[in-house]
Design a protein around this motif. Structure first.
Motif, short mmCIF file in Angstrom:
data_model
loop_
_atom_site.label_atom_id
_atom_site.label_comp_id
_atom_site.label_asym_id
_atom_site.label_seq_id
_atom_site.Cartn_x
_atom_site.Cartn_y
_atom_site.Cartn_z
N TYR A 6 50.52 43.59 41.64
CA TYR A 6 51.14 42.58 42.49
C TYR A 6 52.61 42.87 42.70
O TYR A 6 53.13 42.82 43.81
CB TYR A 6 51.02 41.20 41.84
N ASP A 19 44.50 40.10 46.69
CA ASP A 19 44.75 38.69 46.96
C ASP A 19 43.49 37.91 47.28
O ASP A 19 43.52 36.69 47.37
CB ASP A 19 45.71 38.55 48.16
N ASN A 43 42.34 34.76 45.17
CA ASN A 43 43.25 33.63 45.30
C ASN A 43 43.14 32.96 46.66
O ASN A 43 43.21 31.74 46.78
CB ASN A 43 44.69 34.07 45.04
N ASP A 44 42.98 33.79 47.71
CA ASP A 44 42.80 33.21 49.04
C ASP A 44 41.55 32.35 49.09
O ASP A 44 41.51 31.31 49.73
CB ASP A 44 42.67 34.32 50.09
#
Lengths: 385, 332
Positions: A177, B173, B176-177
């Motif tokens: 990240y 991601d 989480n999306d």
């Protein structure tokens, strides 16, 4: 719920205690998860103790590792509830009465589950790292302990003699990240990205459709140079530094060709090394030859904080090296795997005043990346004291 | 909701309601559900939290969703995640290029035949598959296509089972999306048409997610929301035998002779336990292997022969990696 002896056990209390205790062991749980557990128990998903244990495991454990962490905690809480001797106040709010546990208590707490487990098994409970506030409020309490490495800084959990959990200051996922933020997008790729909005706009302007509108493909032009301290006091962090290098090269948005990695021991001298075993020597000037003002440099080293010594030679050599580095670029950050409170009194404390040094946690890494991508925070080590 | 009204999964395909949804799996699923797994499914249905299943490949993570959807007569929407999958793909896709194309075609034809044909009443609903001649570029709703989650959100009379397969393959991601959709208020907006799709509060989708942990752990906030169950390989001979029985019973095929089943189960479990595998074979490999023993030759493989064999018959069904294969060659 009929199978419970209500005098012996209170279900709600058990769930609450478990919740509070797991949260302290760094389980990522929110009030939503607590309410879900209560709802499940109410609906009959916890009719006997085994059933309840399984329900809570389902709801609150996100991996096999957490499940094995859960079991001893469950046993100890169960024993506590059965024994009717609340060792801990059940509500976090009641902690106010006693805001700071004394060191003796910390010690007791760490070894607490021992009596519930078979004698062979020893277990060090996870403790949050001593926070800055702790140090602020009780400087005298902690200062004498500075020289000895406090156990709680390493989130080490020894469940059973044969399972050791790995220690990662930053998980691989968080590393991935963090690298996503190191970007310098330049649209100089091939002209092959269909721009739907522009196409439709063009059609409505011209009144007829001629050809689609393409945009240039963007690529990441950020360049990164990693300088990693190897061996000696950095040995415990080898796994972490390997992850750091691997994720930067392979799982970031960076072009692998734009990531350079060199290794050194303690202080980079006129030579650095290409490999982790420090065998392939490269002159420092050669390593820095591809560096320009836009290259980000991240140094990973404990700067003497692990051993806690202050060595004049080391400080001088590092200062000389940093001076040399600053002639190439100002995008320099230093990641120190030792927590900040351990820098005090060591060479790291001095070095931290001449370079942006951060402790290795999620916040520290993202701050370091902010610095190396040219968005420095108004931050220096001395101002944070 | 009282216990009686609640949807409860029992692991018995016979309980399937008389009128299942049209998207419900047609074939019964030969699946033996352990009590622990059954409970996990029921808790997930009750709390409407996603159920995350992890475990070795081939131990039945994916099949569970089929078994649940079949027994409860609920529609199953399967979403296979790939490395390029975005969370929005599961909700809807919008085909702007097709709309542009239709405008051009309409202009070429000079008239506007679509508007007369397209019944305006049906515009709002049930327009997931509009025949090309009925598409009207004036109506953006004709160009949206719902994904598995989108379809599940639109069901008003019953919940749907959504299987999100191999979530770990997706982008960083993605989980989480996904969370932002799979939580209160259970809704999403279609930007192109301005519609807001909200799941019926009584019939929120039942989400089953599988992961192989190929790319490290899933993010903590995501794990926090999920119920987690690790599926072990059925190591117990009785359990594996009952899986075989169930498999052949529900498929309606003639099962292999009992002796062969017992012998192959023993052989397989011994091999699995005693060999050091790089990729141990799972239940599905075992069933394939048994089928080969049973039916590949004219006569079923003899059980006594299997017991005496030093080298395994049909090793290509069990050994899927070069290093495993080499170990086998060295051993025999």
């Amino acid at each position: 719920m009929s199978s419970f002896d209500p005098q012996e056990l209170n279900l709600q209390e058990l769930v609450l205690r478990m919740f509070v205790r797991l949260r302290r062991s760094r389980f990522k749980l929110g009030v939503g998860e607590y309410m879900a557990a209560l709802k499940a128990v109410e609906a009959g998903f916890g009719d006997d103790l085994d059933d309840l244990e399984d329900t809570l495991k389902l709801l609150w454990c996100g991996s096999l590792g957490e499940q094995s962490q859960f079991e001893p905690i469950w046993k100890s809480i169960l024993a506590q509830v059965r024994a009717h001797k609340p060792r801990k106040p059940p509500f976090p709010g009641t902690l106010k009465v006693q805001p700071l546990p004394s060191p003796q208590e910390l010690l007791d707490d760490r070894w607490e589950p021992e009596e519930m487990l078979p004698p062979l098994e020893k277990r060090v409970e996870q403790r949050p790292e001593p926070r800055d506030s702790l140090r602020m409020q009780a400087p005298n309490l902690l200062k004498p302990k500075m020289s000895s490495p406090p156990v709680q800084a390493f989130n080490l959990i020894i469940e059973e003699p044969w399972t050791l959990q790995a220690y990662y200051p930053i998980s691989r996922r968080s590393l991935m990240y963090a690298w996503q933020n190191l970007r310098r997008p330049i649209a100089d790729g091939p002209l092959n990205v269909l721009d739907i909005n522009a196409t439709i706009q063009q059609v409505s302007r011209q009144g007829l459709y001629i050809s689609p509108v393409y945009a240039r493909r963007e690529r990441n032009d950020a360049r990164l140079l990693l300088l990693v301290d190897q061996n000696g006091s950095m040995t415990p962090f080898h796994q972490f530094t390997r992850n750091l290098v691997e994720t930067a090269r392979e799982e970031s948005s960076l072009d692998p060709e734009n990531v350079g990695t060199f290794y050194f021991q303690n202080v980079p001298t006129s030579n650095v090394y290409m490999d982790t075993y420090l065998t392939e020597v490269v002159p420092l000037t050669a390593a820095l030859s591809s560096c320009d003002a836009a290259t980000s440099i991240l140094i990973v080293s404990d700067a003497g904080a692990a051993r806690g010594k202050r060595t004049r030679g080391r400080i001088r050599a590092t200062a000389r090296f940093l001076y040399q580095l600053k002639r190439y670029t100002s995008l320099i950050a230093w990641l120190n795997p030792m927590p900040k409170f351990r820098w005090v009194g060591s060479s790291a404390e001095i070095i931290a005043n001449s370079v942006s040094m951060f402790q290795t946690d999620n916040e520290g890494l993202s701050n370091a990346i902010d610095v190396v991508r040219g968005q420095p925070l108004k931050h220096s080590y001395s101002s944070s004291l | 909701m009282t216990k009686a009204q609640r949807l409860i999964f029992e692991g018995k395909p016979d309980l399937r309601p008389k009128q299942p949804h049209k998207d419900s799996p047609k074939k019964p699923e030969p699946y033996v559900v352990s009590d622990l797994l059954k409970k996990a499914v029921n808790l997930a249905i009750f709390l409407r939290r996603p159920l995350l299943l992890e475990g070795d490949a081939g131990c039945g993570k994916t099949r569970l969703a089929y078994a649940v959807a079949y027994e409860l007569g609920l529609p199953l929407y399967r979403w296979d995640v790939r490395s390029s999958t975005k969370a929005q793909d599961g909700l809807y896709e919008y085909d702007a290029i097709l709309r542009l194309h239709d405008v051009e075609v309409q202009r070429k034809q000079g008239d506007q035949p679509n508007q007369s044909k397209a019944p305006s009443k049906n515009d709002e609903d049930d327009n997931d598959d509009i025949p090309p001649e009925n598409r009207n570029p004036g109506n953006p709703k004709h160009y949206r296509k719902f994904g598995p989650l989108g379809k599940a959100f639109r069901l008003k009379d019953r919940p749907a089972v959504v299987l999100i397969d191999e979530i770990d393959k997706a982008d960083l991601d993605f989980p989480n999306d996904l969370l932002t959709v799979l939580d209160e208020p259970w809704e999403f907006t279609i930007r192109e048409t301005g519609e807001k799709v909200t799941a019926d509060p009584e019939h929120k989708p039942i989400v089953i997610i599988t992961s192989n942990k190929e790319k490290g752990n899933l993010p903590a906030p995501f794990l926090r929301r999920c119920l987690y169950r690790y599926l072990d390989f059925p190591d117990d001979p009785n359990e594996l035998t009952s899986i075989v029985e169930r498999h052949y019973e529900i498929r309606g095929e003639t099962p292999p002779p009992k002796k062969l089943v017992t012998e192959s189960v023993n052989k397989f479990l011994t091999e699995r336990r005693e060999r050091s595998w790089f990729k141990p074979p799972g239940t599905s490999e075992f069933l394939d292997w048994l089928k080969a023993l049973h039916e590949f030759e004219d006569k079923p493989y003899s059980a006594t022969q299997l017991k005496q064999d030093i080298s395994l018959p049909y090793p290509e069904l069990l050994f899927k990696r070069q290093d495993d294969w080499r170990n086998l060659a060295q051993a025999s």
